[in-house]
Design a protein around this motif. Structure first.
Motif, PDB file in Angstrom:
ATOM      1  N   ILE A  76       2.561  48.577 -61.868  1.00 62.56           N
ATOM      2  CA  ILE A  76       2.276  49.934 -61.392  1.00 62.56           C
ATOM      3  C   ILE A  76       3.528  50.543 -60.764  1.00 62.56           C
ATOM      4  N   ALA A  77       4.282  49.727 -60.019  1.00 56.97           N
ATOM      5  CA  ALA A  77       5.540  50.202 -59.439  1.00 56.97           C
ATOM      6  C   ALA A  77       6.504  50.642 -60.541  1.00 56.97           C
ATOM      7  N   LEU A  78       6.633  49.823 -61.586  1.00 57.83           N
ATOM      8  CA  LEU A  78       7.511  50.165 -62.716  1.00 57.83           C
ATOM      9  C   LEU A  78       7.039  51.439 -63.412  1.00 57.83           C
ATOM     10  N   ALA A  79       5.749  51.544 -63.691  1.00 62.27           N
ATOM     11  CA  ALA A  79       5.214  52.725 -64.379  1.00 62.27           C
ATOM     12  C   ALA A  79       5.411  53.986 -63.543  1.00 62.27           C
ATOM     13  N   THR A  80       5.239  53.878 -62.229  1.00 58.67           N
ATOM     14  CA  THR A  80       5.427  55.032 -61.348  1.00 58.67           C
ATOM     15  C   THR A  80       6.882  55.483 -61.360  1.00 58.67           C
ATOM     16  N   ALA A  85      11.008  59.207 -63.229  1.00 56.97           N
ATOM     17  CA  ALA A  85      12.313  59.430 -63.860  1.00 56.97           C
ATOM     18  C   ALA A  85      12.209  60.504 -64.938  1.00 56.97           C
ATOM     19  N   GLY A  86      11.121  60.475 -65.711  1.00 60.88           N
ATOM     20  CA  GLY A  86      10.906  61.512 -66.719  1.00 60.88           C
ATOM     21  C   GLY A  86      10.699  62.876 -66.080  1.00 60.88           C
ATOM     22  N   LEU A  87       9.978  62.894 -64.962  1.00 58.72           N
ATOM     23  CA  LEU A  87       9.735  64.138 -64.237  1.00 58.72           C
ATOM     24  C   LEU A  87      11.036  64.707 -63.684  1.00 58.72           C
ATOM     25  N   ALA A 141      -3.110  54.230 -62.911  1.00 60.08           N
ATOM     26  CA  ALA A 141      -2.841  54.038 -61.483  1.00 60.08           C
ATOM     27  C   ALA A 141      -1.538  54.714 -61.079  1.00 60.08           C
ATOM     28  N   ALA A 142      -0.505  54.608 -61.936  1.00 61.90           N
ATOM     29  CA  ALA A 142       0.771  55.247 -61.637  1.00 61.90           C
ATOM     30  C   ALA A 142       0.618  56.767 -61.582  1.00 61.90           C
ATOM     31  N   ALA A 143      -0.122  57.335 -62.535  1.00 65.44           N
ATOM     32  CA  ALA A 143      -0.341  58.786 -62.544  1.00 65.44           C
ATOM     33  C   ALA A 143      -1.132  59.235 -61.322  1.00 65.44           C
TER      34      ALA A 143
END
Length: 276
Positions: A76-80, A85-87, A141-143
């Motif tokens: 979840i930390a990685l996905a967040t 980064a994309g944002l 969860a990341a979103a």
């Protein structure tokens, strides 16, 4: 393999701390060091190192590497971090990075502190539906975390404006409309991910426990509540009387609930995931 995993387990929180510090410097305004290039490089390098960490775990266990509580927290930390980064690339502005990456740092510290260095292989590995369930749940969860963070920052900035305090937060954070939009859009992404992940998980649970599955389990109830909750946040723009401020409050409450949810898995007794 164990030595490499142990080294990366220690290195990842350090890298995320550097990411959070570099992004937090933006709050210094014109007096802050000009580190935009270094900031982007460190974030990308940290994400790459984190991917290598999961690749090594996958090689060690012989199946999908996210298979327990603390590897899930790390995922979840990685996905967040990846979504942020994309944002940031889209905005071309550090925006809310100091806060987002600060939370990512906290999650990775917990994962590195309590996770097992030596990965344990699951008997029979993980099937395609299990991988789909875990992957969509992690992304959801990341979103949802991003939705809650932006909702919280909306409330902070709203209070700053109401009290006419135009300091570093006002100068650095995006405007209220942008924060409200990100709160709803992130919630929508989380809602879609939860819809897929929850339904796949329930289908697998019914298949593993035919005629015995209980919807009253704490994990199931929390998942259903979060799914409904962030569905409301996602579509709050078309709900009468549910303005940006109430949306942000709801997203913040959902963020707190999600951060406290691992406690349910640590309780003794039969877990929803024990049958998957």
């Amino acid at each position: 393999m164990r030595g490499a995993l142990q080294s990366l387990t220690v290195l990842l929180p350090t890298l995320y701390m550097l990411c959070a510090v570099l992004h937090g410097m933006a709050f210094g305004g014109v007096r802050a060091p000009q580190v935009s290039g270094l900031r982007r490089f460190v974030v990308r390098a940290t994400i790459a190192v984190h991917l290598v960490f999961f690749w090594l775990r996958g090689a060690a266990v012989g199946h999908f590497p996210v298979a327990d509580l603390w590897t899930t927290v790390s995922a979840i930390a990685l996905a967040t971090a990846f979504l942020y980064a994309g944002l940031a690339r889209h905005l071309k502005h550090p925006g809310t990075g100091g806060v987002v990456l600060g939370l990512v740092l906290l999650l990775q510290i917990l994962a590195s502190s309590f996770g097992k260095i030596e990965p344990v292989a699951r008997v029979g590995g993980m099937g395609a539906f299990q991988v789909l369930h875990v992957s969509t749940s992690v992304l959801a969860a990341a979103a949802v975390l991003l939705s809650g963070i932006h909702g919280s920052l909306y409330l902070v900035l709203f209070r700053e404006l109401r009290e006419r305090r135009f300091g570093a937060l006002f100068d650095h954070l995006p405007d209220l409309d942008w924060l409200a939009t990100m709160t709803r859009r992130s919630a929508l992404a989380g809602f879609v991910g939860l819809t897929i992940g929850l339904n796949v998980g329930l289908w697998m649970a019914h298949r593993a426990q035919p005629g015995q599955f209980d919807y009253r389990g704490s994990e199931v109830m929390l998942s259903l509540i979060l799914w409904i909750h962030f569905g409301v946040v996602a579509f709050s723009g078309v709900i009468r009387g549910f303005g940006a401020r109430r949306t942000s409050i709801a997203a913040t409450v959902g963020l707190i609930a999600l951060l406290l949810s691992p406690i349910l898995i640590l309780f003794p007794g039969r877990s929803f995931h024990s049958g998957l």
